[in-house]
Motif scaffolding. Structure first.
Motif, PDB file in Angstrom:
ATOM      1  N   GLN A  94      45.800  39.238  54.198  1.00 36.77           N
ATOM      2  CA  GLN A  94      44.552  38.958  54.902  1.00 36.77           C
ATOM      3  C   GLN A  94      43.405  38.686  53.925  1.00 36.77           C
ATOM      4  O   GLN A  94      42.612  37.759  54.120  1.00 36.77           O
ATOM      5  CB  GLN A  94      44.200  40.140  55.815  1.00 36.77           C
ATOM      6  N   CYS A  95      43.327  39.472  52.891  1.00 33.40           N
ATOM      7  CA  CYS A  95      42.250  39.295  51.905  1.00 33.40           C
ATOM      8  C   CYS A  95      42.396  37.970  51.167  1.00 33.40           C
ATOM      9  O   CYS A  95      41.405  37.277  50.906  1.00 33.40           O
ATOM     10  CB  CYS A  95      42.268  40.465  50.917  1.00 33.40           C
ATOM     11  N   ARG A  96      43.637  37.615  50.876  1.00 30.49           N
ATOM     12  CA  ARG A  96      43.879  36.350  50.180  1.00 30.49           C
ATOM     13  C   ARG A  96      43.508  35.162  51.062  1.00 30.49           C
ATOM     14  O   ARG A  96      42.893  34.199  50.612  1.00 30.49           O
ATOM     15  CB  ARG A  96      45.362  36.287  49.773  1.00 30.49           C
ATOM     16  N   GLU A  97      43.873  35.222  52.339  1.00 26.39           N
ATOM     17  CA  GLU A  97      43.548  34.137  53.260  1.00 26.39           C
ATOM     18  C   GLU A  97      42.045  34.015  53.460  1.00 26.39           C
ATOM     19  O   GLU A  97      41.494  32.910  53.513  1.00 26.39           O
ATOM     20  CB  GLU A  97      44.254  34.382  54.595  1.00 26.39           C
ATOM     21  N   GLU A 150      33.064  47.518  38.721  1.00 26.14           N
ATOM     22  CA  GLU A 150      32.560  47.003  37.450  1.00 26.14           C
ATOM     23  C   GLU A 150      33.633  46.271  36.654  1.00 26.14           C
ATOM     24  O   GLU A 150      33.351  45.283  35.974  1.00 26.14           O
ATOM     25  CB  GLU A 150      31.982  48.145  36.600  1.00 26.14           C
ATOM     26  N   ASN A 151      34.887  46.764  36.680  1.00 25.15           N
ATOM     27  CA  ASN A 151      35.920  46.145  35.847  1.00 25.15           C
ATOM     28  C   ASN A 151      36.906  45.295  36.630  1.00 25.15           C
ATOM     29  O   ASN A 151      37.957  44.930  36.118  1.00 25.15           O
ATOM     30  CB  ASN A 151      36.676  47.222  35.049  1.00 25.15           C
ATOM     31  N   LEU A 152      36.597  44.971  37.888  1.00 26.53           N
ATOM     32  CA  LEU A 152      37.389  44.029  38.674  1.00 26.53           C
ATOM     33  C   LEU A 152      36.520  42.831  39.021  1.00 26.53           C
ATOM     34  O   LEU A 152      35.298  42.943  39.124  1.00 26.53           O
ATOM     35  CB  LEU A 152      37.910  44.678  39.957  1.00 26.53           C
ATOM     36  N   ALA A 153      37.162  41.685  39.204  1.00 26.71           N
ATOM     37  CA  ALA A 153      36.409  40.461  39.484  1.00 26.71           C
ATOM     38  C   ALA A 153      37.124  39.640  40.540  1.00 26.71           C
ATOM     39  O   ALA A 153      38.328  39.794  40.778  1.00 26.71           O
ATOM     40  CB  ALA A 153      36.241  39.633  38.204  1.00 26.71           C
ATOM     41  N   GLY A 154      36.363  38.745  41.214  1.00 24.93           N
ATOM     42  CA  GLY A 154      36.958  37.830  42.173  1.00 24.93           C
ATOM     43  C   GLY A 154      37.521  38.532  43.388  1.00 24.93           C
ATOM     44  O   GLY A 154      36.995  39.544  43.877  1.00 24.93           O
ATOM     45  N   LEU A 193      39.804  42.941  47.317  1.00 26.72           N
ATOM     46  CA  LEU A 193      41.034  43.614  47.736  1.00 26.72           C
ATOM     47  C   LEU A 193      40.951  45.116  47.507  1.00 26.72           C
ATOM     48  O   LEU A 193      41.329  45.908  48.377  1.00 26.72           O
ATOM     49  CB  LEU A 193      42.225  43.027  46.957  1.00 26.72           C
ATOM     50  N   TRP A 194      40.424  45.497  46.371  1.00 29.48           N
ATOM     51  CA  TRP A 194      40.330  46.943  46.068  1.00 29.48           C
ATOM     52  C   TRP A 194      39.395  47.641  47.054  1.00 29.48           C
ATOM     53  O   TRP A 194      39.684  48.744  47.525  1.00 29.48           O
ATOM     54  CB  TRP A 194      39.822  47.109  44.639  1.00 29.48           C
ATOM     55  N   LEU A 195      38.280  46.979  47.400  1.00 29.08           N
ATOM     56  CA  LEU A 195      37.359  47.575  48.371  1.00 29.08           C
ATOM     57  C   LEU A 195      38.009  47.674  49.749  1.00 29.08           C
ATOM     58  O   LEU A 195      37.814  48.668  50.475  1.00 29.08           O
ATOM     59  CB  LEU A 195      36.087  46.737  48.446  1.00 29.08           C
ATOM     60  N   GLU A 196      38.800  46.657  50.129  1.00 27.15           N
ATOM     61  CA  GLU A 196      39.494  46.704  51.415  1.00 27.15           C
ATOM     62  C   GLU A 196      40.533  47.820  51.437  1.00 27.15           C
ATOM     63  O   GLU A 196      40.694  48.516  52.446  1.00 27.15           O
ATOM     64  CB  GLU A 196      40.163  45.363  51.706  1.00 27.15           C
TER      65      GLU A 196
END
Length: 302
Positions: free
Chosen positions: A290-293, A212-216, A221-224
């Motif tokens: 990896q998430c950024r790419e 809810e309080n993270l975006a983009g 990344l947090w889920l990964e």
């Protein structure tokens, strides 16, 4: 009208010139001219001067010129109507002004004013005023297709006391009332703005990360990282090495630590400015890369 004026008016009606009238009545020419001026002003005789067309109140041209001047028309528009030059229109205006005073040639207040004129009278900007008047249904278009508003509508309380006009706003931080310097202003001073930013940042860092309080890509990344399994033997990196490994700047990596997205531990042997250096997991840096790419590739394809 006395007997002398009657004699002058009678001779004038018979077609005598002013010089002939003076010779017939055996009086000075100046006295005859003064008498004729009085008779012309009283309307007893007609003036023979051609400029009477522009200075006689009974003349239709005079009435039309005065109407246009009082309506706000400029000299070019007056010249276009009568087929004369702008300079000639200025001379006619000066003749009327010298004879009847300044007030007769001054523009009178019109019932309708443009948005720019209304904003100037109220001391505000045209753009927010247009939004306010459109919401209130007070705007209308004239024959030229220009948005105008009735002058009397500008005196309504719902217009005069609106924040768009008074430009008064309540500070989002301290609650004081202040006058706006620009439309996007939310706080009354730079001090309140900085304090509000610090408080917002602190609330952000105090809260736990979630969907809810993270975006983009931070949410991705947090889920990964939640699904990431830590290796048995983890390599710990300093901020500089972690930044090089994941491809982010040190400020971005440090923000992820403060936001509690990354798991760090203080070093027992390394210190900087009297404080323990924070160490970052190398495996998490690989996940960040990896998430950024992946995010950059999806953004490029879309």
């Amino acid at each position: 009208m006395n007997s002398f004026q009657s004699q002058v008016a009678k001779l004038r009606a018979q077609g005598h010139t002013n010089k002939a009238i003076a010779d017939t009545l055996n009086v000075s020419f100046s006295r005859v001219m003064e008498t004729i001026s009085e008779l012309v002003a009283e309307g007893e005789v007609d003036s023979r001067w051609p400029q009477t067309r522009w200075t006689d109140k009974r003349s239709k041209d005079f009435q039309r010129v005065v109407e246009m001047l009082q309506g706000g028309s400029n000299l070019a528009e007056i010249g276009e109507v009568f087929g004369i030059s702008r300079e000639r229109a200025r001379q006619i205006r000066e003749k009327i002004r010298k004879r009847y005073g300044d007030r007769i040639v001054e523009p009178r207040k019109q019932p309708y004013v443009t948005l720019r004129e209304a904003a100037r009278e109220l001391g505000t900007e045209p753009s927010p005023l247009q939004k306010l008047l459109r919401e209130q249904g007070l705007l209308t278009k004239n024959s030229r297709g220009i948005w105008v508003v009735l002058r009397r509508d500008l005196k309504l309380k719902k217009v005069l006391r609106h924040p768009h006009v008074t430009q008064e706003q309540v500070c989002k931080y301290c609650g004081k009332t202040f006058r706006l310097k620009h439309r996007a202003q939310k706080v009354c001073s730079p001090q309140c703005n900085e304090a509000r930013r610090q408080a917002s940042r602190q609330r952000c860092f105090d809260s736990q990360p979630s969907e809810e309080n993270l975006a983009g890509w931070h949410k991705e990344l947090w889920l990964e990282l939640q699904r990431h399994r830590l290796p048995e033997q983890e390599e710990w990196l300093t901020l500089t090495r972690a930044s090089k490994r994941c491809g982010l700047t040190p400020i971005q990596v440090n923000w992820l630590r403060l936001r509690k997205v990354l798991h760090c531990k203080p070093s027992e042997t390394q210190f900087w400015r009297g404080q323990q250096v924070q160490l970052y997991r190398a495996s998490e840096m690989d996940v960040i890369r990896q998430c950024r790419e992946t995010h950059s590739e999806d953004k490029r394809l879309s």
